[in-house]
Design a protein around this motif. Structure first.
Motif, PDB file in Angstrom:
ATOM      1  N   VAL A   1       6.991  -2.120  -6.018  1.00 10.74           N
ATOM      2  CA  VAL A   1       5.658  -2.654  -6.200  1.00 10.74           C
ATOM      3  C   VAL A   1       5.925  -4.229  -6.691  1.00 10.74           C
ATOM      4  O   VAL A   1       5.440  -5.262  -6.383  1.00 10.74           O
TER       5      VAL A   1
ATOM      6  N   ALA B   1       7.127   2.219  -8.383  1.00 12.04           N
ATOM      7  CA  ALA B   1       6.512   1.113  -9.232  1.00 12.04           C
ATOM      8  C   ALA B   1       7.670  -0.240  -8.943  1.00 12.04           C
ATOM      9  O   ALA B   1       7.359  -1.368  -8.939  1.00 12.04           O
TER      10      ALA B   1
ATOM     11  N   VAL C   1       2.516   2.215 -11.384  1.00 13.20           N
ATOM     12  CA  VAL C   1       2.025   1.333 -10.505  1.00 13.20           C
ATOM     13  C   VAL C   1       0.804   0.745 -10.803  1.00 13.20           C
ATOM     14  O   VAL C   1       0.714  -0.446 -10.783  1.00 13.20           O
TER      15      VAL C   1
ATOM     16  N   VAL D   1       0.530  -3.305 -11.186  1.00 13.91           N
ATOM     17  CA  VAL D   1      -0.538  -4.167 -10.568  1.00 13.91           C
ATOM     18  C   VAL D   1      -1.407  -4.916 -11.499  1.00 13.91           C
ATOM     19  O   VAL D   1      -1.647  -6.059 -11.302  1.00 13.91           O
TER      20      VAL D   1
ATOM     21  N   CYS E   1      -1.771  -8.092  -4.106  1.00 16.52           N
ATOM     22  CA  CYS E   1      -2.285  -7.214  -4.804  1.00 16.52           C
ATOM     23  C   CYS E   1      -3.809  -6.638  -4.355  1.00 16.52           C
ATOM     24  O   CYS E   1      -4.116  -5.792  -4.553  1.00 16.52           O
TER      25      CYS E   1
ATOM     26  N   SER F   1       2.774   1.759  -3.237  1.00 14.02           N
ATOM     27  CA  SER F   1       1.713   2.000  -4.302  1.00 14.02           C
ATOM     28  C   SER F   1       1.350   3.330  -4.278  1.00 14.02           C
ATOM     29  O   SER F   1       1.368   4.295  -5.250  1.00 14.02           O
TER      30      SER F   1
ATOM     31  N   ALA G   1      -3.885  -1.735  -3.169  1.00 14.20           N
ATOM     32  CA  ALA G   1      -2.752  -1.246  -3.784  1.00 14.20           C
ATOM     33  C   ALA G   1      -3.219  -0.316  -4.963  1.00 14.20           C
ATOM     34  O   ALA G   1      -2.700   0.705  -5.073  1.00 14.20           O
ATOM     35  N   LEU G   2      -4.204  -0.995  -5.693  1.00 14.41           N
ATOM     36  CA  LEU G   2      -4.556  -0.358  -6.968  1.00 14.41           C
ATOM     37  C   LEU G   2      -5.540   0.959  -6.506  1.00 14.41           C
ATOM     38  O   LEU G   2      -5.206   2.024  -7.236  1.00 14.41           O
TER      39      LEU G   2
ATOM     40  N   ARG H   1      -0.555   7.369  -9.791  1.00 17.72           N
ATOM     41  CA  ARG H   1       0.561   6.583  -9.874  1.00 17.72           C
ATOM     42  C   ARG H   1       0.478   5.557 -11.084  1.00 17.72           C
ATOM     43  O   ARG H   1       0.093   4.427 -10.844  1.00 17.72           O
TER      44      ARG H   1
ATOM     45  N   HIS I   1       0.701  -1.260  -0.051  1.00 20.41           N
ATOM     46  CA  HIS I   1      -0.127   0.004  -0.132  1.00 20.41           C
ATOM     47  C   HIS I   1       0.532   1.378   0.014  1.00 20.41           C
ATOM     48  O   HIS I   1       0.696   2.149  -0.631  1.00 20.41           O
TER      49      HIS I   1
ATOM     50  N   ALA J   1      -3.182   3.561  -5.759  1.00 18.27           N
ATOM     51  CA  ALA J   1      -2.340   4.152  -7.006  1.00 18.27           C
ATOM     52  C   ALA J   1      -3.227   4.885  -7.635  1.00 18.27           C
ATOM     53  O   ALA J   1      -2.731   6.196  -8.335  1.00 18.27           O
TER      54      ALA J   1
END
Length: 325
Positions: free
Chosen positions: A87, A84, A120, A124, A98, A79, A108-109, A117, A76, A112
């Motif tokens: 990650v 990156a 990232v 992911v 993930c 991200s 995490a997505l 980001r 987390h 990001a």
């Protein structure tokens, strides 16, 4: 204490000092959890120390699974801060991370996307096909968060992924307030997002979806006006056949308007073979019988024509007309 020195090495990314500490106390990494909810990987990944991260992942890969007191995992933090390469290294150890849920149900997505980001996001998505379907505690997808936080580039990267995998149906996902990405794009006055949504999703995107308060995207444009951009947004929505919620029933093929002429009335109640069942006919006849009975009763009470009910003249404001048409 040596554990405090350990965190100092993580914050600085000093791999050599880490090795010296391990030489003095080989169990130091296993003693961290006794005194603190955070581990060295939280510090290193958040700060962007790639070599130190790699070293810790070799020594204790389980650190990658731990949430700190704030509800964040090392992935987390990496991200959110756009690291990156870190990650990538963490995902190598365990791709399922993930989808690890942290604070407010975010992955995490999600972090990001809301922070823009894009590198990232690509990393992911390349390792997790189902990540874009994950929602936060508020029911938001990464697409929702990108639009809500004005992260246009994040949105573009996510949309490219959606198109490549023919996953456009995810655009109709509603958050906890019932808003789709289209609702948010209109509310936030994001013309580029709106155009992108409507460009290649014909027949899939639900243009007239309603939120929990019964509002469509076009309703939101009217309720939250602004001095700039509204006309362009309205034209884009108009070309896409967007409607206000009050007009939806008039355009619903499953809910046709009531008949307005005698011919339409007869056609409306006519029995249609294959469409109407005997039970439908009985229900219709029952409704008609009730209407006729009610009208007959009212006719007895109120004779045709313009007749005053009390027979004593009338007083302005106390009229009671009984005209049957």
């Amino acid at each position: 204490m040596k554990t405090s020195r350990l965190f100092e090495t993580a914050a600085k990314g000093n791999v050599e000092e880490l090795r010296r500490l391990l030489a003095e106390n080989p169990l130091i990494l296993h003693q961290v959890g006794i005194t603190c909810s955070e581990n060295p990987l939280h510090f290193a990944s958040g700060a962007g120390h790639l070599d130190y991260t790699k070293e810790i992942l070799i020594l204790n890969p389980k650190f990658a699974e731990e949430l700190n007191s704030e509800g964040y995992s090392p992935l987390h933090l990496a991200s959110a801060n756009g690291h990156a390469e870190i990650v990538k290294e963490i995902i190598k150890v365990n791709p399922s991370l993930c989808r690890l849920v942290g604070r407010d149900g975010k992955t995490a997505l999600h972090f990001a996307a809301l922070r823009g980001r894009v590198d990232v996001i690509r990393e992911v998505l390349a390792n997790c096909d189902g990540c874009l379907e994950d929602v936060t505690a508020q029911g938001e997808t990464a697409l929702h968060l990108a639009v809500k936080n004005y992260q246009i580039e994040s949105f573009r990267v996510l949309m490219d992924w959606v198109k490549q995998r023919n996953a456009e149906q995810i655009l109709n996902t509603k958050d906890g307030c019932g808003n789709t990405v289209l609702h948010l794009a209109v509310w936030k006055k994001q013309q580029q997002v709106l155009e992108s949504l409507l460009a290649n999703t014909t027949g899939i995107l639900e243009i007239n979806a309603t939120n929990t308060t019964g509002l469509t995207a076009l309703d939101l444009l009217s309720i939250f006006p602004s001095e700039a951009g509204d006309r362009e947004l309205h034209e884009i929505l108009h070309r896409a056949n967007a409607l206000k919620s009050r007009d939806l029933t008039l355009h619903d093929p499953n809910n046709p308007p009531l008949p307005t002429t005698e011919t339409d009335f007869i056609e409306h109640f006519k029995f249609h073979q294959g469409r109407d069942s005997p039970s439908d006919v009985r229900s219709t006849l029952l409704v008609i019988a009730v209407l006729v009975t009610t009208a007959t009763y009212q006719l007895g009470l109120n004779p045709p024509g313009d007749v005053w009910q009390d027979g004593q003249g009338h007083t302005p404001g106390h009229q009671s007309w009984a005209r049957l048409t």
